[in-house]
Write a protein that holds these residues in place. Structure first.
Motif, PDB file in Angstrom:
ATOM      1  N   ILE A 144      15.632  -0.116  -5.311  1.00 49.77           N
ATOM      2  CA  ILE A 144      16.926   0.295  -5.867  1.00 49.77           C
ATOM      3  C   ILE A 144      18.019   0.220  -4.809  1.00 49.77           C
ATOM      4  O   ILE A 144      19.113  -0.281  -5.065  1.00 49.77           O
ATOM      5  CB  ILE A 144      16.827   1.709  -6.477  1.00 49.77           C
ATOM      6  N   SER A 145      17.735   0.688  -3.607  1.00 50.42           N
ATOM      7  CA  SER A 145      18.756   0.627  -2.556  1.00 50.42           C
ATOM      8  C   SER A 145      19.045  -0.819  -2.146  1.00 50.42           C
ATOM      9  O   SER A 145      20.195  -1.168  -1.879  1.00 50.42           O
ATOM     10  CB  SER A 145      18.354   1.467  -1.353  1.00 50.42           C
ATOM     11  N   GLY A 192       0.790  -1.225   0.000  1.00 55.38           N
ATOM     12  CA  GLY A 192       0.000   0.000   0.000  1.00 55.38           C
ATOM     13  C   GLY A 192       0.817   1.268   0.000  1.00 55.38           C
ATOM     14  O   GLY A 192       0.278   2.364   0.076  1.00 55.38           O
ATOM     15  N   ALA A 193       2.147   1.168  -0.100  1.00 52.01           N
ATOM     16  CA  ALA A 193       3.020   2.338  -0.044  1.00 52.01           C
ATOM     17  C   ALA A 193       3.028   3.063  -1.386  1.00 52.01           C
ATOM     18  O   ALA A 193       2.593   2.540  -2.410  1.00 52.01           O
ATOM     19  CB  ALA A 193       4.427   1.913   0.324  1.00 52.01           C
ATOM     20  N   SER A 194       3.563   4.272  -1.351  1.00 53.80           N
ATOM     21  CA  SER A 194       3.650   5.051  -2.583  1.00 53.80           C
ATOM     22  C   SER A 194       4.657   4.416  -3.529  1.00 53.80           C
ATOM     23  O   SER A 194       5.590   3.721  -3.114  1.00 53.80           O
ATOM     24  CB  SER A 194       4.069   6.486  -2.271  1.00 53.80           C
ATOM     25  N   GLU A 195       4.487   4.672  -4.809  1.00 51.85           N
ATOM     26  CA  GLU A 195       5.339   4.060  -5.820  1.00 51.85           C
ATOM     27  C   GLU A 195       6.773   4.564  -5.730  1.00 51.85           C
ATOM     28  O   GLU A 195       7.725   3.820  -5.943  1.00 51.85           O
ATOM     29  CB  GLU A 195       4.780   4.344  -7.216  1.00 51.85           C
ATOM     30  N   LYS A 196       6.948   5.829  -5.396  1.00 52.19           N
ATOM     31  CA  LYS A 196       8.295   6.385  -5.288  1.00 52.19           C
ATOM     32  C   LYS A 196       9.068   5.739  -4.145  1.00 52.19           C
ATOM     33  O   LYS A 196      10.248   5.432  -4.276  1.00 52.19           O
ATOM     34  CB  LYS A 196       8.229   7.897  -5.084  1.00 52.19           C
ATOM     35  N   LEU A 197       8.398   5.531  -3.025  1.00 55.37           N
ATOM     36  CA  LEU A 197       9.052   4.891  -1.887  1.00 55.37           C
ATOM     37  C   LEU A 197       9.433   3.457  -2.223  1.00 55.37           C
ATOM     38  O   LEU A 197      10.527   3.004  -1.889  1.00 55.37           O
ATOM     39  CB  LEU A 197       8.138   4.927  -0.661  1.00 55.37           C
ATOM     40  N   THR A 198       8.552   2.749  -2.902  1.00 51.74           N
ATOM     41  CA  THR A 198       8.832   1.371  -3.286  1.00 51.74           C
ATOM     42  C   THR A 198      10.039   1.301  -4.218  1.00 51.74           C
ATOM     43  O   THR A 198      10.912   0.454  -4.047  1.00 51.74           O
ATOM     44  CB  THR A 198       7.602   0.739  -3.963  1.00 51.74           C
TER      45      THR A 198
END
Length: 97
Positions: A74-75, A63-69
């Motif tokens: 990536i990290s 349910g998190a935002s796409e940018k955070l995912t």
């Protein structure tokens, strides 16, 4: 809670819990099989599926935002490549007698 699905979160958690239990049972069963060179691949595939379930549902990535995912993925890949790179460097420079 308007952004969540209509099914009960408790039902979802129990479904994921039982899927993880089934994955654990499958891991134990697969460890007793002689799959030759595919032993590690099967074990890692099962572990990846279980880790994905934990991350998506219990860590609330679903349910998190796409940018955070994207940032987390990536990290995580960066640190995985760093870990594998350093391990392979150590392996390649060892003196085997």
């Amino acid at each position: 809670m308007s952004g969540h699905s209509s099914s009960s979160p408790l039902k979802t958690y129990f479904a994921v819990f039982f899927a993880l239990l089934a994955g654990t049972a499958l891991t134990v069963y697969a460890s007793g099989l002689d799959l030759g060179r595919f032993n590690a691949a099967v074990a890692l595939t099962i572990a990846t599926i279980k880790a994905t379930l934990v991350a998506l549902f219990f860590m609330h990535i679903k349910g998190a935002s796409e940018k955070l995912t994207k940032l987390v993925v990536i990290s995580a890949l960066f640190f995985l490549l760093l870990l594998l790179g350093l391990t392979m460097t150590d392996y390649a420079t060892r003196l085997w007698s």
